[in-house]
Design a protein around this motif. Sequence first.
Motif, short mmCIF file in Angstrom:
data_model
loop_
_atom_site.label_atom_id
_atom_site.label_comp_id
_atom_site.label_asym_id
_atom_site.label_seq_id
_atom_site.Cartn_x
_atom_site.Cartn_y
_atom_site.Cartn_z
N GLU A 83 -1.13 -46.82 14.09
CA GLU A 83 -1.97 -45.91 14.87
C GLU A 83 -2.96 -45.13 14.00
O GLU A 83 -4.12 -44.95 14.38
CB GLU A 83 -1.07 -44.95 15.66
CG GLU A 83 -1.84 -43.94 16.52
CD GLU A 83 -2.20 -42.67 15.77
OE1 GLU A 83 -3.16 -41.98 16.19
OE2 GLU A 83 -1.55 -42.39 14.75
N GLY A 84 -2.51 -44.66 12.84
CA GLY A 84 -3.36 -43.83 12.00
C GLY A 84 -4.67 -44.50 11.60
O GLY A 84 -5.76 -43.96 11.87
N PRO A 85 -4.61 -45.68 10.96
CA PRO A 85 -5.84 -46.37 10.60
C PRO A 85 -6.70 -46.75 11.80
O PRO A 85 -7.93 -46.71 11.73
CB PRO A 85 -5.34 -47.62 9.86
CG PRO A 85 -4.01 -47.23 9.34
CD PRO A 85 -3.42 -46.34 10.39
N LEU A 86 -6.06 -47.11 12.92
CA LEU A 86 -6.83 -47.45 14.11
C LEU A 86 -7.59 -46.24 14.63
O LEU A 86 -8.76 -46.33 14.99
CB LEU A 86 -5.90 -48.00 15.20
CG LEU A 86 -5.26 -49.36 14.93
CD1 LEU A 86 -4.23 -49.69 16.01
CD2 LEU A 86 -6.31 -50.46 14.87
N SER A 87 -6.92 -45.10 14.66
CA SER A 87 -7.57 -43.87 15.12
C SER A 87 -8.72 -43.50 14.19
O SER A 87 -9.78 -43.04 14.64
CB SER A 87 -6.57 -42.72 15.18
OG SER A 87 -5.60 -42.94 16.18
N LYS A 88 -8.51 -43.71 12.90
CA LYS A 88 -9.54 -43.39 11.91
C LYS A 88 -10.79 -44.22 12.15
O LYS A 88 -11.91 -43.71 12.13
CB LYS A 88 -9.00 -43.63 10.51
CG LYS A 88 -9.98 -43.27 9.40
CD LYS A 88 -9.33 -43.49 8.04
CE LYS A 88 -10.29 -43.13 6.92
NZ LYS A 88 -9.68 -43.35 5.58
N GLN A 89 -10.59 -45.53 12.40
CA GLN A 89 -11.78 -46.36 12.61
C GLN A 89 -12.44 -46.06 13.94
O GLN A 89 -13.66 -46.05 14.04
CB GLN A 89 -11.45 -47.85 12.53
CG GLN A 89 -12.76 -48.66 12.53
CD GLN A 89 -12.57 -50.13 12.34
OE1 GLN A 89 -11.46 -50.59 12.16
NE2 GLN A 89 -13.64 -50.86 12.40
N ARG A 90 -11.65 -45.79 14.98
CA ARG A 90 -12.27 -45.46 16.26
C ARG A 90 -13.14 -44.21 16.11
O ARG A 90 -14.26 -44.16 16.63
CB ARG A 90 -11.20 -45.23 17.33
CG ARG A 90 -11.82 -44.93 18.71
CD ARG A 90 -10.77 -44.74 19.78
NE ARG A 90 -9.90 -43.61 19.49
CZ ARG A 90 -8.88 -43.23 20.26
NH1 ARG A 90 -8.59 -43.93 21.35
NH2 ARG A 90 -8.14 -42.20 19.94
N ALA A 91 -12.64 -43.22 15.37
CA ALA A 91 -13.41 -41.99 15.17
C ALA A 91 -14.69 -42.27 14.37
O ALA A 91 -15.72 -41.62 14.59
CB ALA A 91 -12.56 -40.95 14.45
N SER A 92 -14.63 -43.24 13.45
CA SER A 92 -15.81 -43.56 12.65
C SER A 92 -16.85 -44.30 13.47
O SER A 92 -18.04 -44.30 13.13
CB SER A 92 -15.42 -44.40 11.43
OG SER A 92 -15.14 -45.74 11.78
N ILE A 93 -16.42 -44.93 14.57
CA ILE A 93 -17.34 -45.68 15.42
C ILE A 93 -17.88 -44.81 16.55
O ILE A 93 -19.08 -44.78 16.82
CB ILE A 93 -16.63 -46.92 16.01
CG1 ILE A 93 -16.27 -47.90 14.89
CG2 ILE A 93 -17.52 -47.61 17.05
CD1 ILE A 93 -15.38 -49.04 15.35
N VAL A 94 -16.99 -44.09 17.21
CA VAL A 94 -17.39 -43.28 18.37
C VAL A 94 -17.77 -41.88 17.87
O VAL A 94 -16.98 -40.94 17.93
CB VAL A 94 -16.27 -43.21 19.42
CG1 VAL A 94 -16.77 -42.46 20.66
CG2 VAL A 94 -15.80 -44.60 19.81
N ASN A 95 -18.97 -41.76 17.35
CA ASN A 95 -19.49 -40.47 16.92
C ASN A 95 -20.95 -40.37 17.33
O ASN A 95 -21.59 -41.38 17.66
CB ASN A 95 -19.33 -40.28 15.40
CG ASN A 95 -20.13 -41.29 14.60
OD1 ASN A 95 -21.34 -41.20 14.51
ND2 ASN A 95 -19.44 -42.26 13.99
N GLY A 96 -21.47 -39.17 17.31
CA GLY A 96 -22.81 -38.94 17.83
C GLY A 96 -23.89 -39.79 17.18
O GLY A 96 -24.76 -40.33 17.86
#
Length: 208
Positions: free
Chosen positions: A45-58
Motif C-alpha cells: 500500500e505504501g509505495p502505491l499510495s506514494k505513486q498515486r500522490a505523485s500522479i494526482v496532483n495539481g
Amino acid sequence: MTALTHPSAAIGSDAHYERLEFLGDAVLDLAIADMLMRRFPEAKEGPLSKQRASIVNGRTLALKAQAIGIGDLLKLGKGEEKSGGREKISILAAAFEAVIGAIYVDGGLAPAQRVVESLFADDIGGPAAERDYKTELQEIAYRRFRAQPVYELISARGPDHAKRFTTRIRIAGRELGVGEGGSKKQSEQAAARAALMRIEDELRERGK
C-alpha cells in the motif's frame, strides 16, 4: 457546459464546475488506484499510495488539461479572464477533475476509467517511482516564463566517498531554488523541487 464553467462566470448560480470537481476528484483517485493495483499486483500500500500522490496532483492535472485543450474551452468571468485564468494551475486542474466527474455522471464509471487510462497510461511507472522534478519544472518554466531552467553547480565538498553537491537554479535570470545531494543529479533534482515549491507558493499567494 457546467464542467467548463468557472464560478466567476456563474455569479448567483450553481451552474459551475465545483460539484463536478468534487466528484471527479474521487473518480480519478479510484481510477488511478485501480490502474496501479492491476499493474503491480504484488506492491504494498505504501509505495502505491506514494505513486498515486505523485500522479494526482495539481501540476500533473493542469498539464493533462492543457494537453486536451480544456484551457481554451473554459468559461471565465471577465476578471478571471484578464488575470490569465486559462493558464492557472488551480483552475486547469479543477476543470480537468470536473470533466472526469461529468463523464462519470453521463456514462458511469467504465467510460470515466477508460478516459483516465488513456490519459495516464504513460504516467504509471514502478510502484515506488520518484517524481522527476526537473521535467516538471522545465514544462512549467516554458509555459509560464518562456524560458528554460539553468542549473549551476556552486559547490562540491567533502571526501570522494561522501561528497555533497550544491546546485542553484535560475529561470529568466531569477534565482528560484538551491538544492543539495550526494550527486550532481540529486542536487539538481533537489533544486528543481525547491523551485517548484516556490513557484507554487507564489501562485497561491496571487490566487492562481
